[in-house]
Design a protein around this motif. Structure first.
Motif, short mmCIF file in Angstrom:
data_model
loop_
_atom_site.label_atom_id
_atom_site.label_comp_id
_atom_site.label_asym_id
_atom_site.label_seq_id
_atom_site.Cartn_x
_atom_site.Cartn_y
_atom_site.Cartn_z
N SER A 338 0.85 -1.19 0.00
CA SER A 338 0.00 0.00 0.00
C SER A 338 0.89 1.23 0.00
CB SER A 338 -0.92 0.01 1.23
OG SER A 338 -1.74 1.15 1.23
N MET A 339 0.91 1.93 -1.11
CA MET A 339 1.81 3.09 -1.27
C MET A 339 1.37 4.23 -0.37
SD MET A 339 4.48 4.03 -2.86
CE MET A 339 5.39 5.56 -3.13
N GLU A 340 2.35 4.78 0.38
CA GLU A 340 2.11 5.91 1.24
C GLU A 340 3.09 7.03 0.90
OE1 GLU A 340 2.46 4.58 5.22
OE2 GLU A 340 0.71 3.23 5.13
N THR A 341 2.75 8.22 1.36
CA THR A 341 3.61 9.38 1.09
C THR A 341 5.00 9.19 1.66
OG1 THR A 341 1.65 10.80 1.11
CG2 THR A 341 3.79 11.89 1.29
N SER A 342 5.08 8.57 2.84
CA SER A 342 6.39 8.37 3.48
C SER A 342 7.29 7.44 2.69
CB SER A 342 6.19 7.83 4.90
OG SER A 342 5.53 6.57 4.86
N GLN A 343 6.72 6.67 1.76
CA GLN A 343 7.52 5.71 1.01
C GLN A 343 8.08 6.29 -0.28
OE1 GLN A 343 4.45 2.75 0.76
NE2 GLN A 343 5.38 1.49 2.37
N THR A 344 7.73 7.54 -0.60
CA THR A 344 8.30 8.16 -1.79
C THR A 344 9.77 8.48 -1.55
OG1 THR A 344 7.67 10.37 -1.06
CG2 THR A 344 6.09 9.17 -2.42
N GLY A 345 10.56 8.43 -2.58
CA GLY A 345 11.98 8.73 -2.44
C GLY A 345 12.81 7.99 -3.45
N MET A 346 14.13 8.00 -3.21
CA MET A 346 15.10 7.40 -4.12
C MET A 346 15.48 6.02 -3.61
SD MET A 346 16.43 8.74 -6.93
CE MET A 346 16.64 10.49 -6.62
N TYR A 347 15.38 5.03 -4.50
CA TYR A 347 15.68 3.65 -4.15
C TYR A 347 16.80 3.11 -5.03
CZ TYR A 347 11.31 3.47 -1.45
OH TYR A 347 10.30 3.68 -0.54
N LEU A 348 17.51 2.10 -4.47
CA LEU A 348 18.48 1.35 -5.28
C LEU A 348 18.61 -0.04 -4.69
CD1 LEU A 348 21.45 1.02 -3.65
CD2 LEU A 348 21.56 3.45 -4.14
N CYS A 349 19.11 -0.93 -5.51
CA CYS A 349 19.32 -2.30 -5.02
C CYS A 349 20.79 -2.67 -5.20
CB CYS A 349 18.42 -3.30 -5.74
SG CYS A 349 18.92 -3.62 -7.46
N GLN A 350 21.26 -3.55 -4.33
CA GLN A 350 22.62 -4.06 -4.42
C GLN A 350 22.56 -5.57 -4.60
OE1 GLN A 350 24.79 -2.89 -0.92
NE2 GLN A 350 25.19 -0.80 -1.70
N THR A 351 23.36 -6.04 -5.52
CA THR A 351 23.47 -7.49 -5.75
C THR A 351 24.85 -7.94 -5.32
OG1 THR A 351 24.22 -7.17 -8.01
CG2 THR A 351 21.86 -7.38 -7.68
N ARG A 352 24.91 -9.13 -4.78
CA ARG A 352 26.17 -9.62 -4.21
C ARG A 352 26.37 -11.09 -4.60
NH1 ARG A 352 28.94 -8.13 0.46
NH2 ARG A 352 27.23 -6.70 0.99
N ASN A 353 27.60 -11.38 -4.99
CA ASN A 353 28.04 -12.78 -5.07
C ASN A 353 29.42 -12.86 -4.42
OD1 ASN A 353 29.78 -11.72 -6.93
ND2 ASN A 353 28.94 -12.82 -8.69
N ARG A 354 30.07 -13.94 -4.55
CA ARG A 354 31.32 -14.12 -3.82
C ARG A 354 32.45 -13.22 -4.35
NH1 ARG A 354 34.79 -17.42 -6.64
NH2 ARG A 354 33.92 -18.64 -8.36
N LEU A 355 32.23 -12.63 -5.51
CA LEU A 355 33.26 -11.76 -6.08
C LEU A 355 33.12 -10.31 -5.62
CD1 LEU A 355 33.41 -13.10 -9.74
CD2 LEU A 355 34.90 -13.68 -7.81
N GLY A 356 31.95 -9.93 -5.14
CA GLY A 356 31.80 -8.55 -4.69
C GLY A 356 30.36 -8.07 -4.73
N VAL A 357 30.21 -6.73 -4.58
CA VAL A 357 28.89 -6.11 -4.50
C VAL A 357 28.80 -5.04 -5.60
CG1 VAL A 357 27.31 -4.76 -3.08
CG2 VAL A 357 28.79 -6.47 -2.02
N VAL A 358 27.62 -4.99 -6.27
CA VAL A 358 27.37 -3.99 -7.31
C VAL A 358 26.04 -3.31 -7.00
CG1 VAL A 358 27.01 -3.56 -9.76
CG2 VAL A 358 28.67 -5.27 -9.04
N SER A 359 26.02 -1.95 -7.09
CA SER A 359 24.81 -1.18 -6.85
C SER A 359 24.16 -0.79 -8.17
CB SER A 359 25.11 0.08 -6.04
OG SER A 359 25.63 -0.25 -4.77
N SER A 360 22.84 -0.76 -8.17
CA SER A 360 22.09 -0.34 -9.35
C SER A 360 22.03 1.18 -9.41
CB SER A 360 20.67 -0.91 -9.31
OG SER A 360 19.93 -0.27 -8.28
N THR A 361 21.51 1.71 -10.49
CA THR A 361 21.22 3.14 -10.57
C THR A 361 20.04 3.47 -9.66
OG1 THR A 361 19.78 2.77 -12.46
CG2 THR A 361 22.08 3.33 -12.93
N LYS A 362 19.98 4.72 -9.25
CA LYS A 362 18.90 5.15 -8.35
C LYS A 362 17.61 5.37 -9.14
CE LYS A 362 21.40 8.55 -6.76
NZ LYS A 362 22.75 8.19 -7.25
N VAL A 363 16.50 5.01 -8.53
CA VAL A 363 15.18 5.18 -9.13
C VAL A 363 14.32 5.99 -8.18
CG1 VAL A 363 13.08 4.02 -9.93
CG2 VAL A 363 15.32 3.04 -10.44
#
Length: 518
Positions: A338-363
């Motif tokens: 349920s979308m609320e006003t407090s949930q608006t903002g900039m999001y990103l995700c990080q993926t990880r495997n044994r070689l390291g961590v990579v961040s996505s672009t911000k949405v």
């Protein structure tokens, strides 16, 4: 005798010639040089002693002559034997007028019988017509005002013009002048105005590039035309549908529905091959907009990536006001039920495997803006109804609470009296230290508010205890350590009536002691 005859014959021959000056009126161009041809004659036997040209001015019925000997531009190129030619250099308009020639001999002098008239003209360029429509024929002519035929050369903005008759085109617009071949003289410039339909019609957009919704763009139409296209001559189209008229069109705020193919048309009422309106090439407006959802709806945001070895974790973060990351969850899909006003903002995700961590672009995840006036009005109406209902509810609760409180007070008072009466534990005593009832003033009675003090025991004594039981109970009360005092305030309905009762029965203060038996 013979000698005398010879002398007479000589004299007769010497005086047999004519006194005369011969010339023709002249016409010349300003800025040029002119040679005035002139001849003079006189009887033989005379010796010419002087020759001169004069400028003549007519005053009343006679001519006044002014010598030209001081004029450096005037040169006598004749002689004293019959040639009286005059050269004038760099003619100007002031040189136009009447001139006389005079010569003198030993025995006589002679002035021309009539003046020579010199006309000084300007070289004039003529365009026929001077304003033409593209494709119309134009004729050039150079006029001097003199009868002499001139050899002229034409120029347009300093470039030679090959033909004096031509079909006008856009490039033929400009300033034209003519010159006399072999002389440094030119006419005044004249403009050729070639009118033509709009060309190079162009649609522009400011700012250029990708645009986001809620921003604004200006679509402008321009062209080359003569006469210039007026404001009302421009029209803007979107997907072949007329949007507006005028040179500029502002779209604000931008919405996704504004995306499409735009072009403009221009017209100055001059047709080209039968076509009055000229169109620009199309321009595609692509309105890019941020992800947005309505309040209360569910949202799923997916994080996709490729890696080797395959990703084994996905973690979602949100940017906070302090520019730090707040973990929002894990998994390839982040769900917001349920979308609320407090949930608006900039999001990103990080993926990880044994070689390291990579961040996505911000949405940026945003709430949909309600820009419609109708919905705003509904919100105002609902808010007003809510306030009214809340006020009514508060008033009803206050009335109910007041009613319940009164009933509770009455119940407590009734139960207390019934219990004390049924148990027979009320011991009435008049406090002799208090002011006697008969001396209590009405104001004092009012201020005392009918105070009642009661000590109630937790045991259950008999309903009618005998006197010896009462004495024991009294003794038990005296020996008991904890005596409880309870204050009950009874407000009379009619304060005046209550005061009279207290004075009559002297029951203003009541003490009751009840033992607490274990």
């Amino acid at each position: 005798m013979k000698k005398s005859w010879i002398i007479l014959l000589f004299i007769s021959h010497a005086w047999s010639g004519d006194w005369r000056v011969t010339f023709k009126d002249q016409c010349a161009l300003e800025g040029t040089s002119v040679l005035i041809g002139c001849e003079f004659d006189y009887p033989r036997g005379h010796l010419v002693t002087s020759v001169a040209w004069f400028r003549g001015q007519r005053l009343s019925d006679r001519w006044v002559l002014y010598s030209l000997s001081t004029q450096v531009r005037f040169n006598y190129v004749g002689n004293s034997r019959g040639n009286c030619s005059l050269a004038i250099n760099n003619l100007n308009r002031a040189d136009e007028g009447h001139y006389f020639f005079r010569f003198k001999t030993v025995f006589n002098s002679w002035t021309s019988m009539r003046p020579l008239h010199l006309s000084v003209k300007e070289l004039t360029a003529v365009l026929e017509p001077s304003t033409v429509t593209e494709g119309q024929e134009v004729s050039l002519s150079c006029w001097s005002g003199c009868a002499t035929r001139l050899q002229v050369v034409w120029y347009r903005d300093g470039t030679p013009v090959p033909r004096q008759v031509f079909s006008a085109s856009i490039k033929d617009s400009g300033s034209y002048y003519c010159t006399v071949l072999g002389q440094k003289i030119q006419s005044a410039s004249v403009a050729l105005n070639v009118q033509y339909a709009p060309s190079d019609v162009l649609l522009s957009m400011k700012p250029a590039g990708d645009v986001l919704n809620a921003s604004a763009v200006t679509l402008g139409c321009s062209s080359h035309a003569n006469p210039p296209v007026p404001q009302s001559g421009y029209s803007l189209y979107k997907d072949d549908q007329l949007i507006s008229s005028g040179r500029d069109h502002i779209i604000s705020p931008l919405q996704p529905r504004h995306s499409g193919l735009y072009h403009c048309q221009a017209s100055n009422n001059i047709s080209r091959r039968g076509v009055t309106y000229v169109s620009s090439s199309g321009m595609n407006l692509d309105v890019q907009y941020l992800p947005s959802v309505a309040e209360g709806s569910s949202v799923n945001v997916t994080c996709s990536s490729t890696a080797n070895p395959a990703n084994h974790s996905h973690i979602w973060y949100k940017w906070t006001n302090s520019s730090s990351l707040l973990q929002m969850g894990s998994g390839q899909v982040m769900s917001l039920p349920s979308m609320e006003t407090s949930q608006t903002g900039m999001y990103l995700c990080q993926t990880r495997n044994r070689l390291g961590v990579v961040s996505s672009t911000k949405v940026l995840l945003a709430m949909e803006d309600d820009t419609s006036g109708g919905r705003s009005l509904q919100v105002l109406v609902l808010a007003g109804l809510g306030v009214c209902l809340f006020g009514i509810l508060v008033i009803a609760l206050l009335l109910l609470w007041n009613k319940l409180r009164n009933k509770a007070e009455k119940k407590v008072q009734g139960a207390t009296r019934a219990a004390l009466k049924s148990r027979g534990l009320l011991i009435l005593a008049l406090n002799q230290a208090q002011v006697p009832a008969q001396h209590v003033s009405p104001a004092a009675s009012e201020n005392q508010h009918d105070n009642i003090y009661a000590n109630v025991s937790l045991s259950t004594p008999p309903t009618h205890p005998p006197p010896h039981i009462l004495s024991k109970q009294q003794h038990a009360i005296d020996e008991h350590d904890e005596v409880t005092y309870s204050t009950v305030t009874i407000k009379a309905k009619h304060r005046q009536e209550s005061r009279f009762k207290m004075e009559e029965h002297d029951e203003t203060v009541i003490y009751s002691n009840v033992a607490n038996s274990s």
